[in-house]
Design an enzyme around this catalytic site. Structure first.
Site, PDB file in Angstrom:
ATOM      1  CG  PHE A 283      44.497 -16.933 -91.037  1.00 37.79           C
ATOM      2  CD1 PHE A 283      44.815 -16.917 -89.685  1.00 37.79           C
ATOM      3  CD2 PHE A 283      43.158 -16.886 -91.381  1.00 37.79           C
ATOM      4  CE1 PHE A 283      43.837 -16.866 -88.713  1.00 37.79           C
ATOM      5  CE2 PHE A 283      42.168 -16.827 -90.423  1.00 37.79           C
ATOM      6  CZ  PHE A 283      42.501 -16.816 -89.079  1.00 37.79           C
ATOM      7  CE  LYS A 284      40.388 -19.328 -88.951  1.00 37.01           C
ATOM      8  NZ  LYS A 284      38.979 -19.500 -88.608  1.00 37.01           N
TER       9      LYS A 284
END
Length: 435
Positions: free
Chosen positions: A106-107
């Site tokens: 997700f980063k």
């Protein structure tokens, strides 16, 4: 857009200054002076918008005139060029897949947006920008790929020895070019402390142009709001208006972005902070006593954080009012044994392979439903990383179901390039001063 420090609400800096300075000298964190309410008509019709269109609406509301409209749209189109599908498991249960970006975590949302914002603001001939980042697993890979080849930048990634998965380590240490990795003989909290000390060191700040790529940087937080709005849009298309988000939480940047989205006007019934045994926040919400402790290594390594940096932002969003916060945020913690049981339960019930962080978020949904049996909201648990990053954790019958992406296979042929350091700041400072 003007921002203040959580330690000094009278401070005022521009978005550009906050992006490059990352952290105020008073060791607070930057927060927007104004959190605007998005147009109710936009929220009402949000299912008609694509992810990039939603991202632009949210970013332009927050940033105002910091980046011209056409440039901001182009920047978002380049940064957010992958999907974040809310996969339906049953009529009221969805898993939000946030691992479709280049680093499979997700980063990528935050790292790609931030790197492009920094590249946009950097001028030819300016001093080299030194980006320092501590990682407990996924941040480093996302930042490395986000900044790889970006002119006039150098990235230094600190990660704890033996506490990231083999694939995560490959993503940190096989890039070369303007990316360098340091294997620290300590924990993530030690890595994070070294980075924070560097920002507070006068000699280093006089010598280098330092900034952070950790979630303490406000340009990491803003793009993470995008997928909360986009998920609501996906669920609204399917007739759901009441939504509960369960968020795997370590440094609390992810759920902090969700709460910022909530303050911007996203209608969310409840947020669930799902942690492993590094349970500083669940203990605080249960007892009122905020007590950090050294982090403990777990299967869900990206959440192995004993002193979550972004908690001060969340408290700031609620004006330090714990009772108001507790109406919106519930927190649960789970052991490794429970995590493994969660992985098996998701596979048995849905034939879905979830990484350990995702499994913890799922377990939190189940616990929330047990405690709130009358809540008919749709529940979304966030899948923050691809399961292939954690090959040693899965039972053999589940591991064989994991599809290995091509970019992971390509990494295995590249040599590891990493320096080794201890946890003492003077050693890290000397390393930086050598250039």
């Amino acid at each position: 857009m003007k921002l203040y420090s959580t330690n000094n609400k009278d401070l005022r800096v521009s978005f550009k200054e906050a992006v490059f300075n990352s952290m105020p000298q008073d060791k607070g964190l930057y927060m927007p002076v104004e959190i605007p309410q998005l147009d109710p008509a936009f929220i009402e019709n949000i299912e008609q918008y694509t992810l990039p269109e939603i991202a632009y609406q949210v970013a332009s509301a927050l940033l105002k005139d910091e980046i011209p409209a056409d440039d901001l749209q182009s920047l978002i189109a380049d940064a957010i060029n992958f999907e974040a599908p809310a996969v339906k498991l049953d009529d009221k249960t969805f898993v939000l897949e946030l691992f479709h970006g280049p680093s499979l975590a997700f980063k990528d949302f935050g790292a790609r947006f931030m790197s492009r914002v920094m590249a946009y603001f950097l001028k030819d001939g300016e001093q080299l920008l030194d980006v320092l980042v501590a990682t407990s697993g996924d941040t480093g890979g996302a930042v490395a790929l986000g900044f790889l080849g970006v002119p006039n930048t150098r990235v230094t990634i600190l990660y704890p020895e033996g506490k990231v998965s083999p694939i995560q380590e490959l993503q940190l240490t096989t890039n070369g070019e303007n990316i360098r990795a340091i294997e620290v003989k300590g924990t993530f909290d030690d890595c994070q402390a070294l980075v924070k000390q560097a920002f507070a060191d006068a000699e280093l700040n006089a010598r280098f142009r330092l900034t952070s790529a950790n979630s303490i940087n406000i340009s990491r937080l803003i793009p993470q709001t995008f997928y909360y709005f986009n998920t609501y849009a996906q669920l609204k298309k399917q007739g759901h208006n009441a939504v509960v988000f369960s968020v795997p939480s370590g440094n609390f940047g992810n759920i902090g972005a969700g709460l910022l989205a909530y303050k911007l006007g996203l209608p969310v019934k409840q947020f669930i902070a799902a942690t492993n045994v590094n349970d500083t926040v669940p203990r605080f919400l249960a007892t009122g006593n905020y007590e950090t402790k050294p982090s403990t290594q777990t299967y869900s390594n990206a959440m192995d954080v004993g002193a979550p940096s972004n908690w001060v932002r969340i408290m700031d969003l609620f004006n330090q009012d714990v009772e108001a916060l507790k109406k919106v945020v519930t927190a649960y913690r789970f052991t490794d044994e429970e995590t493994l049981a969660g992985i098996k339960a998701i596979d048995n019930q849905f034939n879905y392979v979830a990484c350990p962080h995702t499994a913890i978020a799922y377990l939190a949904v189940e616990k929330y439903r047990q405690e709130n049996p009358t809540d008919e909201s749709a529940a979304v648990f966030l899948s923050t990383a691809h399961a292939c990053k954690f090959p040693d954790i899965f039972p053999a019958d589940i591991a064989v179901k994991i599809e290995i992406p091509e970019q992971v296979t390509a990494l295995e042929s590249k040599p590891k390039q990493a320096d080794q350091l201890g946890v003492d700041f003077e050693g890290f400072k000397a390393y930086l001063l050598k250039g």
